[in-house]
Design a protein around this motif. Structure first.
Motif, mmCIF file in Angstrom:
data_model
loop_
_atom_site.group_PDB
_atom_site.id
_atom_site.type_symbol
_atom_site.label_atom_id
_atom_site.label_comp_id
_atom_site.label_asym_id
_atom_site.label_seq_id
_atom_site.Cartn_x
_atom_site.Cartn_y
_atom_site.Cartn_z
ATOM 1 N N ALA A 1 12.542 67.169 63.357
ATOM 2 C CA ALA A 1 12.771 66.872 61.928
ATOM 3 C C ALA A 1 14.062 66.081 61.817
ATOM 4 N N PHE A 2 14.033 65.131 60.899
ATOM 5 C CA PHE A 2 15.208 64.265 60.725
ATOM 6 C C PHE A 2 15.622 64.289 59.263
ATOM 7 N N CYS A 3 16.910 64.477 59.045
ATOM 8 C CA CYS A 3 17.420 64.471 57.681
ATOM 9 C C CYS A 3 18.352 63.271 57.543
ATOM 10 N N PRO A 4 17.935 62.262 56.798
ATOM 11 C CA PRO A 4 18.715 61.018 56.763
ATOM 12 C C PRO A 4 20.003 61.166 55.966
ATOM 13 N N GLN A 5 20.874 60.186 56.184
ATOM 14 C CA GLN A 5 22.154 60.164 55.476
ATOM 15 C C GLN A 5 21.947 59.893 53.985
ATOM 16 N N ASP A 6 20.953 59.076 53.669
ATOM 17 C CA ASP A 6 20.716 58.611 52.306
ATOM 18 C C ASP A 6 20.081 59.729 51.457
ATOM 19 N N VAL A 7 20.786 60.164 50.397
ATOM 20 C CA VAL A 7 20.251 61.261 49.585
ATOM 21 C C VAL A 7 19.105 60.789 48.671
ATOM 22 N N ALA A 8 18.899 59.485 48.586
ATOM 23 C CA ALA A 8 17.793 58.987 47.747
ATOM 24 C C ALA A 8 16.436 59.237 48.410
ATOM 25 N N ALA A 9 16.445 59.482 49.714
ATOM 26 C CA ALA A 9 15.171 59.651 50.429
ATOM 27 C C ALA A 9 14.560 61.012 50.084
ATOM 28 N N VAL A 10 13.421 60.987 49.418
ATOM 29 C CA VAL A 10 12.745 62.235 49.022
ATOM 30 C C VAL A 10 12.082 62.832 50.274
ATOM 31 N N PRO A 11 12.317 64.130 50.563
ATOM 32 C CA PRO A 11 11.717 64.721 51.774
ATOM 33 C C PRO A 11 10.184 64.639 51.749
ATOM 34 N N ASP A 12 9.583 64.315 52.902
ATOM 35 C CA ASP A 12 8.122 64.190 52.992
ATOM 36 C C ASP A 12 7.426 65.498 52.609
ATOM 37 N N ASN A 13 8.053 66.638 52.984
ATOM 38 C CA ASN A 13 7.384 67.930 52.772
ATOM 39 C C ASN A 13 7.901 68.647 51.518
ATOM 40 N N LEU A 14 8.374 67.884 50.531
ATOM 41 C CA LEU A 14 8.943 68.523 49.326
ATOM 42 C C LEU A 14 7.904 69.388 48.602
ATOM 43 N N ASP A 15 6.673 68.887 48.483
ATOM 44 C CA ASP A 15 5.644 69.665 47.780
ATOM 45 C C ASP A 15 5.343 70.971 48.519
ATOM 46 N N ASP A 16 5.237 70.867 49.867
ATOM 47 C CA ASP A 16 4.985 72.080 50.666
ATOM 48 C C ASP A 16 6.124 73.068 50.472
ATOM 49 N N PHE A 17 7.329 72.531 50.467
ATOM 50 C CA PHE A 17 8.504 73.410 50.333
ATOM 51 C C PHE A 17 8.477 74.142 48.993
ATOM 52 N N SER A 18 8.112 73.404 47.925
ATOM 53 C CA SER A 18 8.143 74.021 46.588
ATOM 54 C C SER A 18 7.185 75.205 46.491
ATOM 55 N N ALA A 19 6.132 75.192 47.337
ATOM 56 C CA ALA A 19 5.136 76.273 47.273
ATOM 57 C C ALA A 19 5.347 77.318 48.372
ATOM 58 N N ASP A 20 6.387 77.141 49.151
ATOM 59 C CA ASP A 20 6.611 78.020 50.311
ATOM 60 C C ASP A 20 7.563 79.154 49.933
ATOM 61 N N TRP A 21 7.024 80.365 49.858
ATOM 62 C CA TRP A 21 7.850 81.531 49.525
ATOM 63 C C TRP A 21 7.822 82.541 50.666
ATOM 64 N N SER A 22 7.726 82.033 51.867
ATOM 65 C CA SER A 22 7.789 82.914 53.040
ATOM 66 C C SER A 22 9.209 83.462 53.174
ATOM 67 N N PRO A 23 9.372 84.617 53.829
ATOM 68 C CA PRO A 23 10.719 85.192 53.977
ATOM 69 C C PRO A 23 11.699 84.204 54.606
ATOM 70 N N GLU A 24 11.238 83.405 55.608
ATOM 71 C CA GLU A 24 12.148 82.456 56.263
ATOM 72 C C GLU A 24 12.631 81.404 55.274
ATOM 73 N N THR A 25 11.701 80.924 54.446
ATOM 74 C CA THR A 25 12.084 79.859 53.520
ATOM 75 C C THR A 25 12.950 80.417 52.384
ATOM 76 N N ILE A 26 12.679 81.652 51.981
ATOM 77 C CA ILE A 26 13.545 82.281 50.962
ATOM 78 C C ILE A 26 14.969 82.404 51.520
ATOM 79 N N ALA A 27 15.070 82.770 52.802
ATOM 80 C CA ALA A 27 16.410 82.877 53.429
ATOM 81 C C ALA A 27 17.110 81.516 53.429
ATOM 82 N N ILE A 28 16.354 80.470 53.701
ATOM 83 C CA ILE A 28 16.933 79.110 53.703
ATOM 84 C C ILE A 28 17.395 78.744 52.289
#
Ligand SMILES: Nc1ncnc2c1ncn2[C@@H]1O[C@H](COP(=O)(O)OP(=O)(O)OP(=O)(O)O)[C@@H](O)[C@H]1O
Length: 391
Positions: A71-98
């Motif tokens: 996984a790569f996180c670019p310097q540019d904050v304008a870049a919308v993460p590819d998995n943003l939609d998946d993240f918004s629906a992810d309520w697993s314990p690991e993701t809640i911790a993140i």
């Protein structure tokens, strides 16, 4: 999956149209835990990270394992993460911790465009972490963020590699006005070993962040070897402070070794030139011996001695041995690599110029040296007299 390391082996890469490769035969291994990538602007850090991710294909060399999830996180904050939609629906314990560690408010994934730069950065990193990669590459994750955000990012980074350790905490406000306990960056323990086979690579100029998270530093450096500069990547143990101390000590040693080797080569060169000069004088003297007065025993003995020491076979082979030593000393000096000098406006220091203490700078045989439309005439028996003349 967990990996033992990300290996970049013998990488050579040239940008299309560039006159020379940006890397030639560069090998670097990123072991589990965080590695900080350090180096001057434009030296090629991002380029190597693109090669690591497979976005650029090297002319030579390989990246392994080829099936690592990166996984790569670019310097540019304008870049919308590819998995943003998946993240918004992810309520697993690991993701809640993140989310908790980075202080991500629930509505942030739905209004990326309206988030501040620091908030976008936290969300970008959260999305990258939520993809559970084997290798996470962060490019300047703390540019333009405040101290609490930087400490939250550092903590999330250490969680990724299983290295969270006891840090004093301060309250970090989120966009919702909630308060979130975060590290204030004051370390209370040394960095523990990574508990997971996860590789973190952070390209950063943020010394405080690197000191908080890095187990080692991949230092991109221009090195001077022989007569050219090349880019090398040197892995140094420890965080920024430790790596800097290591590099400084090493550079001082290398400069000293190069100075010594260069001085020895110059000394042998002078000795060789001096012997040649003496041999030439002796030969002249021997020829002149034929005209020396028979009764001038001193002059005749001096001429005989000159012949014995200079123009016979043993003198010739001694000269050849000395020349071989000169060449070996030159090659030894050329093989020592040192950090390439950076131009900081001081031309004498940059070019390594200093006043000579020699009483003689050059010795030339008698003759005429063509020099463009002019010529330089060196007068016989007077090495200190060089005159310019028109051809
Ligand atoms: N697409 C390209 N085509 C040609 N040259 C490029 C290209 N991308 C980068 N370069 C050049 O390659 C060199 C290395 O660039 P790179 O972005 O890898 O450096 P960097 O070490 O990450 O720099 P910085 O710290 O400033 O981000 C630079 O001289 C840059 O101008």
């Amino acid at each position: 999956m967990s990996i033992t390391a990300l290996n970049l082996s013998h990488i050579t890469y040239t940008y299309p149209g560039a006159p020379e490769p940006i890397f030639e035969d560069v090998t670097v291994t990123f072991a589990p835990g965080w590695t900080a990538v350090l180096g001057d602007n434009g030296i090629g850090k991002s380029t190597l990270m693109h090669i690591a991710q497979g976005k650029l294909t090297p002319e030579r060399g390989q990246v392994s394992p080829s099936d690592a999830v990166i996984a790569f996180c670019p310097q540019d904050v304008a870049a919308v993460p590819d998995n943003l939609d998946d993240f918004s629906a992810d309520w697993s314990p690991e993701t809640i911790a993140i989310r908790d560690t980075l202080g991500i408010a629930d509505d942030w994934p739905y209004r990326y465009d309206t988030l501040s730069g620091g908030e976008r950065k936290r969300l970008q990193i959260a999305c990258a972490l939520a993809a559970h990669p084997d290798v996470l590459i962060l490019d300047e994750p703390t540019n333009h963020v405040d101290a609490p955000t930087r400490n939250a990012i550092a903590q999330a980074m250490l969680d990724f590699t299983g290295q969270r350790h006891a840090l004093a905490t301060t309250a970090m406000p989120t966009a919702n006005g909630q308060h979130h306990e975060e590290s204030n960056g004051k370390e209370t323990a040394t960095l523990p070993a990574p508990r997971r086979g996860r590789v973190g690579i952070v390209v950063s100029h943020d010394i405080e962040l690197i000191d908080q998270v890095a187990m080692r530093c991949a230092c991109f450096e221009r090195r001077h070897v022989g007569h050219s500069n090349i880019t090398v990547v040197t892995m140094r143990p420890g965080n920024y402070t430790a790596a800097l101390a290591d590099a400084t000590a090493l550079q001082a040693g290398e400069r000293h070794a190069l100075d010594q080797a260069s001085k020895e080569a110059a000394r042998l060169q002078r000795e060789s030139a001096s012997r040649r000069h003496d041999a030439a004088l002796a030969a002249t003297s021997w020829r002149a011996n034929r005209t020396i007065d028979r009764k001038d025993h001193d002059a005749r003995n001096a001429a005989k001695l000159a012949k014995m020491t200079s123009v016979d076979g043993s003198a010739g082979s001694a000269q050849a041995r000395l020349d071989a030593r000169v060449e070996a000393a030159r090659q030894a000096a050329d093989s020592i690599t040192v950090a390439a000098k950076r131009y900081d406006g001081d031309l004498a220091a940059f070019a390594g110029i200093e006043p000579s203490h020699a009483t003689e700078l050059v010795r030339l045989d008698a003759g005429v040296i063509p020099f463009g439309e002019s010529a330089v005439q060196v007068l016989a028996q007077s090495s200190d007299r060089v005159t310019g003349c028109k051809r």
